[in-house]
Design an enzyme around this catalytic site. Sequence first.
Site, PDB file in Angstrom:
ATOM      1  CB  SER A   1      -4.801  15.003  27.456  1.00 48.18           C
ATOM      2  OG  SER A   1      -5.704  14.304  28.261  1.00 48.18           O
TER       3      SER A   1
ATOM      4  CG  ASP B   1      -9.678  12.267  21.758  1.00 46.12           C
ATOM      5  OD1 ASP B   1      -9.938  11.595  22.765  1.00 46.12           O
ATOM      6  OD2 ASP B   1      -8.741  13.081  21.705  1.00 46.12           O
TER       7      ASP B   1
END
EC number: 3.1.1.116
Length: 669
Positions: free
Chosen positions: A443, A495
């Site tokens: 991330s 995602d």
Amino acid sequence: MPGMVLFGRRWSLASDDLVFPGSFELFLRVLWWIVSLTLYLTHRRRLDCPGGVLLSTYLIVLLVLLAVIICTVLAIVCVSMRGTICNPGPRKSMSKLLYIRLALFLPEMVWASLGAAWVAKGIQCDRTVVIGIIATVIVSWIVIAATMVTIIFVFDPLGGKMAPYPPCIPEHLDSNSSNRLLTGLKTAAKSVWETRVQFCCCCVGQDDNTRVAFSSTADLFSTYFSDTDLVPSDIAAGFTLLHQQQDNISHSREPPEVVTHTPGQPQETELDAEVENCHHYMPFAAAAYGWPLYIYRNPFTGLCRIGGDCCRARDIEYDAVEGDQHNCHFASILKTTGLQYRDFIHISFHDKVYELPFIVVLDHRKESVVVAVRGTMSLQDVLTDLSAESETLELGIELQDCVAHKGIAQAARYIHRRLVNDGILSQAFSVAPEYQLVLVGHSLGAGAAALLAIMLRGAYPQVRAYAFSPPRGLLSKSLYEYSKDFVVSLILGMDVIPRLSVTNMEDLKRRILRVIANCNKPKYKILLHGCWYGLFGGSPDNFPTELDEGTQGALTQPLLGEQTLLTRYSPGYCSSDSPLDSPTKYPTLYPPGRIIHLEEEGGSGRFGCCSAAQYRARWAHEAEFSKILIGPKMLIDHMPDVMIRALDRVLADRTACVSCPGQGGSSVP
């Protein structure tokens, strides 16, 4: 859409938002009225006690008041069900009904206060009646308090500033006055957003970096929402419609042709090797999150496993650990990576805005010095994420337009200073000089690791980076192409983070406006069907959208329809330089390196909890992630533990089918 105008100001509430709260209040009021009527009819002959006349009067007036409120709320619900999101005309009487409903709160508050006062006098009547009166008083005040909280939530601080102005300011004012007015509105909007961000992050320190991050975040939000009159429920309805539209398109589209190899593209063997590397390094990226992720992944046994180390007194073995007072982070890292104490060079859990935690370890299996950067896990990290302006990097390489995400670039610079100036990398390579430098992260940490690899490549030409679920809005085009030689990004399924950038958010806003403009269904039906479809599935074709001929003609040009609808129905909001019809102030940025996409093939349920999913790994192009996809797994697929399970599954399947021809995915340059 648009937000309602009441008391001379705009509110973050549309006239079609009252179906569900009104229905809930209607149910509560009817039940309340029935109970009160039953109480009165059952005990009216027992109200000859001292003070019984007061209680009898209270119940009679309460029944009449509740009946009036029920009729008013019923009318509000019926009117709120009319029209569509972009056609509030059939709901034009809503403001009058709301004025009546709000006015009824005054006698309700007075009567609830009188009831409380009378009960407090200790009236000697039937205990059941007294308890019933106390219950009605309590319910009255609960409803009043809930209404006050709702008013606070739907209050728009900018409503009073924007509502009085006509919809086309430049036509009524000269250019200088118009510019001053628009500048004042933008400044006010930024100030309001900065106050909101500071309130949400009130526990974050107030150093210079934090103040800059507050300003950057406020600027981002005020710019993004400056030209729309959407309320939160409009956005939810837009997400619902986009989800169904997206599934409808994917169901009707033919499956893409699988290309195993073309000249000049990565070989399938290289894909296998990189997938294996990702599988090996992902636990390091997960370990950087410390004990919270470890407990999340092991909810029943995790605390017991690391509890002994958490309570152990700090000794010389922990000298390399920074910011871990109770050793819990270190204990979880040991369990996650399976390394020994001697393999750790440095562990930092120092966490501030633009300053991310990271770990430096020796990986003897791959003969590498691994630097793992933690992803988003605190409000400070969120502020780093939201500092989305672009920033030019001084890299000393022959590339033009070396631009990157400001917040992540600042975080990468901080880690670079720590690694180089504090001698952390020198210490690591003095122990293992023949090892290779590998940077990993998930991330936010993935973006920082990729930028850090770019910064360190001059000193460490063999550096490699593995970015797991990196943000899309990270690198300029030139840096994206440059990073392909040494950075590999891994993206799982739907995602949302690898698809998230300011330009993609602008595109999402356009798509929401377009799909709302096209839909002729009332909002409550959209949301009800969306909840059912999200939970239980079904065919998106059962929920068509249509346009009348006039609107269809207005929508023949891209974005003209929704822009027309905005100016037509948003008298309180105006922007002469709307981001919808002018270039965005934020340049287009790209994800780092070559991209491996893990696509789901098997069914695992709509939320990934019914059965094990099957995944296919393939090389992908960044253009495949240029739109934000809406679906139940758009957040789930970002979780580190979900990615670890997906990699386990992919590696197990590839190992089992290593001799099967034609396995694998397409390759994209």
